[in-house]
Design an enzyme around this catalytic site. Sequence first.
Site, PDB file in Angstrom:
ATOM      1  N   ASP A   1     -12.762   0.332   2.589  1.00 18.91           N
ATOM      2  CA  ASP A   1     -11.982  -0.996   2.209  1.00 18.91           C
ATOM      3  C   ASP A   1     -11.220  -1.486   3.443  1.00 18.91           C
ATOM      4  OD1 ASP A   1     -10.473  -3.022   1.498  1.00 18.91           O
ATOM      5  OD2 ASP A   1      -9.806  -1.726  -0.531  1.00 18.91           O
TER       6      ASP A   1
ATOM      7  N   HIS B   1       5.901  -4.671  -2.004  1.00 14.63           N
ATOM      8  CA  HIS B   1       4.917  -5.661  -2.656  1.00 14.63           C
ATOM      9  C   HIS B   1       4.645  -5.171  -4.222  1.00 14.63           C
ATOM     10  CE1 HIS B   1       3.657  -7.609   0.897  1.00 14.63           C
ATOM     11  NE2 HIS B   1       3.226  -6.631   1.220  1.00 14.63           N
TER      12      HIS B   1
ATOM     13  N   ASP C   1       9.703  -7.124   7.404  1.00 15.39           N
ATOM     14  CA  ASP C   1       8.353  -6.852   7.337  1.00 15.39           C
ATOM     15  C   ASP C   1       7.842  -8.404   7.389  1.00 15.39           C
ATOM     16  OD1 ASP C   1       6.122  -4.779   6.125  1.00 15.39           O
ATOM     17  OD2 ASP C   1       5.540  -6.531   5.618  1.00 15.39           O
TER      18      ASP C   1
ATOM     19  N   HIS D   1       5.064  -9.424   5.708  1.00 16.53           N
ATOM     20  CA  HIS D   1       4.525 -10.117   4.577  1.00 16.53           C
ATOM     21  C   HIS D   1       5.723 -10.279   3.677  1.00 16.53           C
ATOM     22  CE1 HIS D   1       1.182  -7.355   6.097  1.00 16.53           C
ATOM     23  NE2 HIS D   1       0.662  -8.305   5.914  1.00 16.53           N
TER      24      HIS D   1
ATOM     25  N   TYR E   1       1.272  -1.467  11.407  1.00 13.14           N
ATOM     26  CA  TYR E   1       0.014  -0.950  11.793  1.00 13.14           C
ATOM     27  C   TYR E   1      -0.519  -0.768  13.228  1.00 13.14           C
ATOM     28  CZ  TYR E   1       0.870  -2.090   7.023  1.00 13.14           C
ATOM     29  OH  TYR E   1       1.473  -2.200   5.835  1.00 13.14           O
TER      30      TYR E   1
HETATM   31  C1  X5A Z   1       3.484  -2.992   3.239  1.00 10.03           C
HETATM   32  C2  X5A Z   1       2.578  -3.953   3.694  1.00 10.03           C
HETATM   33  C3  X5A Z   1       0.359  -5.149   3.419  1.00 10.03           C
HETATM   34  C4  X5A Z   1      -0.645  -5.561   2.715  1.00 10.03           C
HETATM   35  C5  X5A Z   1      -1.545  -6.361   3.268  1.00 10.03           C
HETATM   36  C6  X5A Z   1      -2.912  -6.597   2.681  1.00 10.03           C
HETATM   37  N1  X5A Z   1       1.475  -4.081   3.067  1.00 10.03           N
HETATM   38  N2  X5A Z   1      -3.790  -7.633   3.080  1.00 10.03           N
HETATM   39  O1  X5A Z   1       2.619  -4.187   4.820  1.00 10.03           O
HETATM   40 ZN    ZN Z   2       3.759  -5.646   5.829  1.00  5.33          ZN
END
Ligand code: X5A
Ligand code: ZN
Length: 663
Positions: A21, A136, A173, A175, A306
């Site tokens: 994935d 999230h 973050d 997001h 990441y």
């Molecule tokens: C915790 C976080 C990111 C999810 C990305 C999905 N989640 N495309 O950074």
């Molecule tokens: Zn994130």
Amino acid sequence: MSRTVLVYDEEMMSYKLLWDDPECAIEVPERLSSSYKRLQDYDLVNRCVLLPVREATEEEITLVHSPEYLDIVKSTQSMNVDELKTTSKKFTAAYFHQNSYRCAKLSLGGTLQVVDAVMSGEALNGMALIRPPGHHSQRSASNGFCVFNNVAVAAEYAKNKYKVQRILIVDWDIHHGQGIQYIFEDDPSVLYFSWHRYEHGSYWPYLSESDYDSIGKGSATGFNINLPWNQIGIGNADYIAAFFHVLLPMAFEFNPELVLVSAGYDSGIGDPEGRMCATPECFSHLTHMLMHLAGGKLCMILEGGYHLRSLSESVSMTVRTLLRDPVPRLSGEMTPCYSALESIQNVRHVHSTYWKSLVHDETRLVKAISTKGLSAPAPVHAEASAVNEFLENHMKKILHPTPPVTTLVVAPVENTLNLPADVQLEEGTATTEHVINAIRVFNQDGLNENILNSVGKMVLALEKLVNRKTRNCITLSPNTSLSAAVAVQQVLRLGCERVFCIIIGDVDIEPLKTDDGKIMCITISGDKTHERTHSQYQTFLKWKESSHESSSFFYALFRFVLPLAYSYQPDLIILAVESKGSVGTKDIALLTSLLQGLADGAVLAVVSEKEKEITKALANILVNCASMFFGPYIPPDKECVQSLTQELTVMQTKWKMLQCLAK
Ligand code: X5A
Ligand code: ZN
């Protein structure tokens, strides 16, 4: 109590993605180990108090989540891969493993361990290195790699257990933590701030409620702050500007009792998800500023991140700052990009009805949302390996050994101030020919032994300050104007190229005014008695606190003083205080503490030897790096704002960090 706690346990590496994935593949166990390893390499783990993780209880989990959802997560423990996959697909960008439930309980329990340590006073601040992340996740849904909403549960937990009435959540973050937004959007006891890559809604999680106009509901209207980034390549100047012009004025006005950070580092350089440019030391600056809220009660809870090298460097910079090491100088051009300013302007506009510290500015929405920047964002490093190489060099460039002495004090021998035990007194007596000559430039009458002695010692101390033998320096002076003027002259002689002077009260360093840009000078006083020359390097701030109990000086700091200082990027700071005059001791303390974010913390404070109370407060800040309650705060006086706005008009054409309107 000055301890920093750290939570880490490698058991949280015991789950991973079991099928193909591409969306979830970036959330790997090594995110934790590489961060911890880098902390060890910087010798930061040893300096923290390591706390064990624990499992969160069902009662704690259901502070936020539904029992039905808890049952689903629980049931994944005994699933085979096919069942795990089927369950995962019921959610968005989520994956489960047989150990997910156990790790999610440890992740949340680890978060609560930090909250307990900080709220009980056992520690001042702390960081939880945990996975799975949380921001999230929703009442009944896993989302974006998150299982339980660690930070949201932590806020509810702190409210219940410690009766905390105001909590600030800062989500840096990249997001949008939509989970946190949903949980608190009608709760005025939680102020939620999130910046996030948005690109007008074309970036994950593609929600219209991530835009700047989602400001909270009902009695909590104004308590949800979304700052969408509509371009990639957002960098240091943009993040710092967002703190000065959006988050910090609102946060200080809110005056939280606890600060929780959804500390995701996918907002840092090299991250494949975020595609932004902030370098690791930027997180030192963000952390440093947040340490001035809630008496320093600050909990960092890991979310995303990441690019392993970038993540681990940024985590390290965060922890280093929690431990009160000097904040490395911020690199890069201090000019926010046009697109960032548009977002800043819009979010300020929609919140100006609810926050008094925003209301004074002329605000309006930017209707035509641009995609082409007038000043383009810095180029984005694309290749992960190029970023590794960049960071390797970059960290070497910006990190310097911490000076062996924190504070060097120049004081008359008979001085009976109760200074903290660990200051070092300048003991040399260099009333050399050179010092006398230095003083003669200023044409002072009535030079006595006392003054010569004090200035002579200060000259010795300055050499140590410039050569980083001491982090900072306090001079108790019998003649503040003379000491300050000689100090500026001397540090220029010693090779400083930009000296940022802040003058409080009646200190006159007029003979030094050069227009070559080597000195920038702000004078803060209660009244403007004599008209002096203004320039882009010389400015006057008329500021008078209207109350003794509460302060509004934070407004001047974030709207004017700090943006100016960050734009100028000084090598050294000189703070000269003759008498506190129109601002309070707490204001001077807050100013001094925040100024330590510049010039690698090289601050010289020249204080009139008569001002015992101020000396004490400054020593507390400079020597102990004390975290104190600087509040309570009140919104600023109209008159003060007006005079500040006048100065702004002159200065903001050159000093770009002052801008908060797109033009
Ligand atoms: C915790 C976080 C990111 C999810 C990305 C999905 N989640 N495309 O950074
Ligand atoms: Zn994130």
